[in-house]
Design an enzyme around this catalytic site. Sequence first.
Site, PDB file in Angstrom:
ATOM      1  N   GLN A  86      62.436  63.624  19.064  1.00  0.00           N
ATOM      2  CA  GLN A  86      61.678  62.565  19.230  1.00  0.00           C
ATOM      3  C   GLN A  86      60.897  62.187  18.294  1.00  0.00           C
ATOM      4  O   GLN A  86      60.391  61.141  18.017  1.00  0.00           O
ATOM      5  CB  GLN A  86      61.044  62.512  20.605  1.00  0.00           C
ATOM      6  CG  GLN A  86      61.754  62.398  22.045  1.00  0.00           C
ATOM      7  CD  GLN A  86      62.698  61.411  21.779  1.00  0.00           C
ATOM      8  OE1 GLN A  86      62.453  60.182  21.893  1.00  0.00           O
ATOM      9  NE2 GLN A  86      64.230  61.757  21.592  1.00  0.00           N
TER      10      GLN A  86
ATOM     11  N   HIS B  21      61.221  59.774  15.393  1.00  0.00           N
ATOM     12  CA  HIS B  21      61.277  58.373  15.501  1.00  0.00           C
ATOM     13  C   HIS B  21      60.039  57.710  14.653  1.00  0.00           C
ATOM     14  O   HIS B  21      60.156  56.543  13.977  1.00  0.00           O
ATOM     15  CB  HIS B  21      61.067  57.898  17.033  1.00  0.00           C
ATOM     16  CG  HIS B  21      62.554  57.778  17.678  1.00  0.00           C
ATOM     17  ND1 HIS B  21      63.263  56.769  17.423  1.00  0.00           N
ATOM     18  CD2 HIS B  21      62.892  58.657  18.571  1.00  0.00           C
ATOM     19  CE1 HIS B  21      64.307  57.245  18.384  1.00  0.00           C
ATOM     20  NE2 HIS B  21      64.064  58.167  18.787  1.00  0.00           N
TER      21      HIS B  21
ATOM     22  N   GLU C  12      57.910  58.940  28.987  1.00  0.00           N
ATOM     23  CA  GLU C  12      59.200  57.975  28.942  1.00  0.00           C
ATOM     24  C   GLU C  12      60.201  58.722  28.969  1.00  0.00           C
ATOM     25  O   GLU C  12      61.373  58.419  29.964  1.00  0.00           O
ATOM     26  CB  GLU C  12      58.896  57.500  27.466  1.00  0.00           C
ATOM     27  CG  GLU C  12      60.173  56.849  27.182  1.00  0.00           C
ATOM     28  CD  GLU C  12      60.560  56.292  25.734  1.00  0.00           C
ATOM     29  OE1 GLU C  12      61.074  55.374  25.261  1.00  0.00           O
ATOM     30  OE2 GLU C  12      59.568  57.113  24.952  1.00  0.00           O
ATOM     31  N   HIS C  13      60.328  60.044  28.599  1.00  0.00           N
ATOM     32  CA  HIS C  13      61.498  60.854  28.615  1.00  0.00           C
ATOM     33  C   HIS C  13      60.875  62.338  29.298  1.00  0.00           C
ATOM     34  O   HIS C  13      59.959  62.899  28.442  1.00  0.00           O
ATOM     35  CB  HIS C  13      62.140  61.351  27.493  1.00  0.00           C
ATOM     36  CG  HIS C  13      62.652  60.268  26.504  1.00  0.00           C
ATOM     37  ND1 HIS C  13      62.068  59.645  25.597  1.00  0.00           N
ATOM     38  CD2 HIS C  13      63.744  59.402  26.757  1.00  0.00           C
ATOM     39  CE1 HIS C  13      62.571  58.578  25.090  1.00  0.00           C
ATOM     40  NE2 HIS C  13      63.548  58.558  25.790  1.00  0.00           N
TER      41      HIS C  13
ATOM     42  N   ASP D 280      69.846  59.182  24.803  1.00  0.00           N
ATOM     43  CA  ASP D 280      69.697  57.976  23.707  1.00  0.00           C
ATOM     44  C   ASP D 280      71.039  57.448  23.720  1.00  0.00           C
ATOM     45  O   ASP D 280      70.797  56.063  23.345  1.00  0.00           O
ATOM     46  CB  ASP D 280      69.095  58.684  22.588  1.00  0.00           C
ATOM     47  CG  ASP D 280      67.408  58.962  22.667  1.00  0.00           C
ATOM     48  OD1 ASP D 280      66.850  58.320  23.655  1.00  0.00           O
ATOM     49  OD2 ASP D 280      67.063  59.741  22.045  1.00  0.00           O
TER      50      ASP D 280
ATOM     51  N   HIS E 190      48.823  23.523  57.569  1.00  0.00           N
ATOM     52  CA  HIS E 190      49.962  24.153  57.585  1.00  0.00           C
ATOM     53  C   HIS E 190      50.605  24.239  59.151  1.00  0.00           C
ATOM     54  O   HIS E 190      51.689  24.110  59.467  1.00  0.00           O
ATOM     55  CB  HIS E 190      49.617  25.853  57.283  1.00  0.00           C
ATOM     56  CG  HIS E 190      49.711  26.018  56.044  1.00  0.00           C
ATOM     57  ND1 HIS E 190      48.826  25.493  55.043  1.00  0.00           N
ATOM     58  CD2 HIS E 190      50.389  26.919  55.146  1.00  0.00           C
ATOM     59  CE1 HIS E 190      48.951  26.019  53.954  1.00  0.00           C
ATOM     60  NE2 HIS E 190      50.284  26.772  53.933  1.00  0.00           N
TER      61      HIS E 190
END
Length: 449
Positions: A262, A265, A332-333, A366, A425
């Site tokens: 990761q 990235h 996230e992961h 992924d 109403h």
Amino acid sequence: MISRIDLRGDALPEGPALRDLLPRADFDVSAALEKVRPICEAVHHRGDAALIDYAEKFDGVRLESVRVPAQAIAEALERLDPAVRAALEESIRRARLVHREQRRTTHTTQVVPGGSVTEKWVPVQRVGLYAPGGRSVYPSSVIMNAVPAQEAGVPSMALASPPQKEFGGLPHPTILAACALLGIDEVYAAGGAQAVAMFAYGTESCPSAPMVTGPGNIWVAAAKRYFTGRIGIDAEAGPTEIAVLADDTADPVHVAADLISQAEHDPLAAAVLVTDSPALADAVEKELEPQVAATKHIDDRIVPALRGRQSAIVLVDGVDEGLRVVDAYGAEHLEIQTADAAAVADRVRNAGAIFVGPWAPVSLGDYAAGSNHVLPTGGCACHSSGLSVQSFLRGIHIVDYTKDALADVAHHVVTLAEAEDLPAHGAAIKARFVGDEQVSRGWKVPEGK
């Protein structure tokens, strides 16, 4: 290469106090918002001409047209490496298997005799998909965005990806090939905030879309925020994150490899190990050195990511405390590499996706697990989900009552309307039962009615 945070010994704090102790990248979308505003408004007022100018300014190429010719998409697929094509096709196949099961069906609830509420699910009419093209090229993201939209039944779909000078102003050919495999023939050479603006406002060549999804840099995230309320979005995606909850049964070679996977990235990518084993922490830290040295993107991505404030080894007293930490972090992961990993994973409350045991690394998710890799970042997994078929559907309630069914509940509606000081109403109910004393049950019907 990576810092340590020692949370052993004392009782862990609750809520925000615990989150504040954990590493996180700086990702200030608010600061970027004002910078993307003039870009978005230029696209609004100048359309394709603005997109062409921004391609020259940001991507170094002067386009003749923003729309990618159909021939270029077909040729990209023809020239695609057969091994890459086979991998993309398998990724698409597995993603379809998973996302097809997410479809929702129309359901009717009979509330009372003669009174029902039906919930039907309707796809958005059109979606704009964004595929980044900066440090890396992500045909996998094309799959992860397009497949759930297609399985949801979205009838119109377009994709934007930055023009590449190396390829004559076209998006990267692997992106185009992925589009061809997915049947996406409406593709635009546009990147960044200007691509989001193209979908939000529409231009001469690109009709507007009520929804935009897909990952991107901070400028893409800021543009999504700028158009909040005008378009639907998946998320303001920040830098990628991996958290690994591990004990002394984990293999340090695996853990180190997954953290690096990761970190490659982006220099802001987060790599976090949470463990109750100092021996594992030492072994992982030792293992990082040779694995980093043996890969690519060392100085521009991996080392800055691992050394950044967003990455750390977090020491805890036990797996229970580790669970509290990863729930507070909301990764996230999240990988679970502990004894009885499936049972531990079942106790997790906050994560974009959970990867169980040594044979389910994030890299699998992924590309080819069948799951979706468009996931909440920056702790948003505490309240948000990853991309799915549901992301592209809208639930619409259809209320169908007979006169008798309305009469049965009319007095409750009138009572609540008057309790909220909204007499009109209640009048809308009363107007349907003028002169019906049995229904009115003490209503004061206006004179002359």
